[in-house]
Motif scaffolding. Sequence first.
Motif, short mmCIF file in Angstrom:
data_model
loop_
_atom_site.label_atom_id
_atom_site.label_comp_id
_atom_site.label_asym_id
_atom_site.label_seq_id
_atom_site.Cartn_x
_atom_site.Cartn_y
_atom_site.Cartn_z
N VAL A 49 0.81 -1.21 0.00
CA VAL A 49 0.00 0.00 0.00
C VAL A 49 0.85 1.26 0.00
CG1 VAL A 49 -0.26 0.31 2.49
CG2 VAL A 49 -2.14 0.94 0.96
N THR A 50 2.11 1.14 0.37
CA THR A 50 3.01 2.30 0.38
C THR A 50 3.61 2.60 -0.99
OG1 THR A 50 4.78 0.81 1.09
CG2 THR A 50 3.63 2.05 2.81
N GLU A 51 3.29 1.77 -1.98
CA GLU A 51 3.88 1.93 -3.32
C GLU A 51 2.79 2.04 -4.38
OE1 GLU A 51 7.78 -0.87 -2.24
OE2 GLU A 51 6.30 -1.54 -3.72
N GLU A 52 3.18 2.58 -5.54
CA GLU A 52 2.27 2.60 -6.69
C GLU A 52 2.87 1.76 -7.80
OE1 GLU A 52 3.73 3.93 -9.38
OE2 GLU A 52 5.28 5.19 -8.48
N ASN A 53 2.03 1.37 -8.75
CA ASN A 53 2.50 0.62 -9.90
C ASN A 53 1.72 1.08 -11.13
OD1 ASN A 53 4.07 -1.84 -10.97
ND2 ASN A 53 1.99 -2.29 -11.64
N ILE A 54 2.46 1.39 -12.19
CA ILE A 54 1.82 1.85 -13.43
C ILE A 54 2.16 0.86 -14.53
CG2 ILE A 54 1.69 3.71 -15.13
CD1 ILE A 54 2.69 5.61 -12.86
N GLU A 55 1.18 0.05 -14.90
CA GLU A 55 1.36 -0.91 -15.98
C GLU A 55 0.99 -0.21 -17.28
OE1 GLU A 55 -0.90 -4.93 -17.24
OE2 GLU A 55 -0.04 -4.96 -15.21
N SER A 56 2.01 0.14 -18.07
CA SER A 56 1.80 1.06 -19.18
C SER A 56 1.41 0.41 -20.50
CB SER A 56 3.06 1.91 -19.39
OG SER A 56 4.16 1.08 -19.72
N ARG A 57 1.33 -0.90 -20.54
CA ARG A 57 0.91 -1.57 -21.78
C ARG A 57 -0.15 -2.63 -21.48
NH1 ARG A 57 3.55 -0.67 -26.46
NH2 ARG A 57 5.43 0.59 -26.40
N SER A 58 -1.10 -2.26 -20.68
CA SER A 58 -2.14 -3.21 -20.29
C SER A 58 -3.08 -3.49 -21.46
CB SER A 58 -2.95 -2.65 -19.11
OG SER A 58 -4.03 -3.50 -18.82
N PHE A 59 -3.22 -4.77 -21.80
CA PHE A 59 -4.11 -5.14 -22.89
C PHE A 59 -5.57 -5.08 -22.47
CE2 PHE A 59 -3.31 -9.05 -20.58
CZ PHE A 59 -4.53 -9.68 -20.57
N GLN A 60 -5.83 -4.88 -21.17
CA GLN A 60 -7.21 -4.86 -20.68
C GLN A 60 -7.85 -3.48 -20.76
OE1 GLN A 60 -7.44 -7.10 -16.77
NE2 GLN A 60 -5.24 -7.06 -17.08
N CYS A 61 -7.03 -2.44 -20.91
CA CYS A 61 -7.53 -1.06 -20.82
C CYS A 61 -7.49 -0.35 -22.16
CB CYS A 61 -6.69 -0.27 -19.81
SG CYS A 61 -6.74 -0.93 -18.13
N GLN A 62 -8.55 0.38 -22.46
CA GLN A 62 -8.55 1.22 -23.67
C GLN A 62 -7.43 2.25 -23.60
OE1 GLN A 62 -12.40 2.90 -24.76
NE2 GLN A 62 -13.45 1.32 -23.57
N THR A 63 -7.13 2.70 -22.40
CA THR A 63 -6.09 3.71 -22.20
C THR A 63 -4.69 3.11 -22.19
OG1 THR A 63 -6.16 3.43 -19.80
CG2 THR A 63 -7.65 5.06 -20.76
N ARG A 64 -4.61 1.78 -22.11
CA ARG A 64 -3.36 1.02 -22.02
C ARG A 64 -2.65 1.21 -20.68
NH1 ARG A 64 -0.13 1.30 -27.68
NH2 ARG A 64 0.99 -0.39 -26.65
N ILE A 65 -3.31 1.84 -19.73
CA ILE A 65 -2.73 2.05 -18.40
C ILE A 65 -3.58 1.35 -17.35
CG2 ILE A 65 -2.16 3.74 -16.60
CD1 ILE A 65 -0.31 4.04 -18.92
N CYS A 66 -2.97 0.38 -16.66
CA CYS A 66 -3.61 -0.22 -15.48
C CYS A 66 -2.88 0.36 -14.27
CB CYS A 66 -3.50 -1.74 -15.50
SG CYS A 66 -4.27 -2.56 -14.07
#
Length: 286
Positions: A49-66
């Motif tokens: 919970v103290t960290e963030e994660n940016i998945e920048s090529r997510s195939f699940q999102c129209q924005t490609r960001i999970c």
Amino acid sequence: MTRSILSGLLGLLSVVAMASLPAACESGGVGDPCLPEDEYDPQFAGFKVTEENIESRSFQCQTRICLVNHFQGRVSCPLGQEAPAVCKPGEGGCADCVETSTYAPDCDPSKDAASQCFSGQCDPAGAFCSCATEADCPSNDWVCKGGQCKLHVCRDGITGCQDPSRPNAENEGKACCVPGSEGREFVPVASPVCGQCAPDSNRNAEQAVYCSCRCGVAEGEEEDPNFNFCTCPQGFTCSEIRPNVGLGDEQITGKYCIKEKSEFTSGQACGQVQGRYDSEQCEGNP
């Protein structure tokens, strides 16, 4: 990178799906649920919970960001779990001993294997660190099978997999599983996993893990006229998630659309943890 059939299938799906996704950052789909790719790793113990994660090529999102905005545990496992018992096939003590993980890091056969592989062996055809005996594996819990280190866990007494779409009462006593492996041949996660934060904390999966888009540069940075920033839809605010500290890809630093009133303040914002709590691993309160 650990090789596994599951990760290979995931990669194939990613390539196929990403071909139809937009190249620019768009706000359509912001807030849609997504499952971070890390959760397909059977040894992944969950997010902190103290960290963030940016998945920048997510195939699940129209924005490609999970976006994982300071979330604890696994999206696919609301209550977390204690680590299941490790077993070895044929050694007794477990009636249902199943393979869960493969340890075979990538290596370059043209280079010195001793500097790349714990075992000192790089498979020339597969370009992965291979094993000849159990001594070539990370610990005594692993076995060497087919030139690769394998980890097995015991499914005795495990009644099935947790389902994030079901009430907590129905998930009690069930395991965290590798997504997509549910059913008779489910694969339990091999690591201990923290339960998710309290529903009213804004740090549970619904409030902290979803498709997002980059809406601005990091604080103190010059504006980037060449990046197609998005405009946050109603119910979301543009907030800095990752400062630019000069490491990694600066084009994923900066501000993202997050749900209103979900800014991260501190670990104790996790509240009362649902399910498994361990003070050495988990934030929040039991």
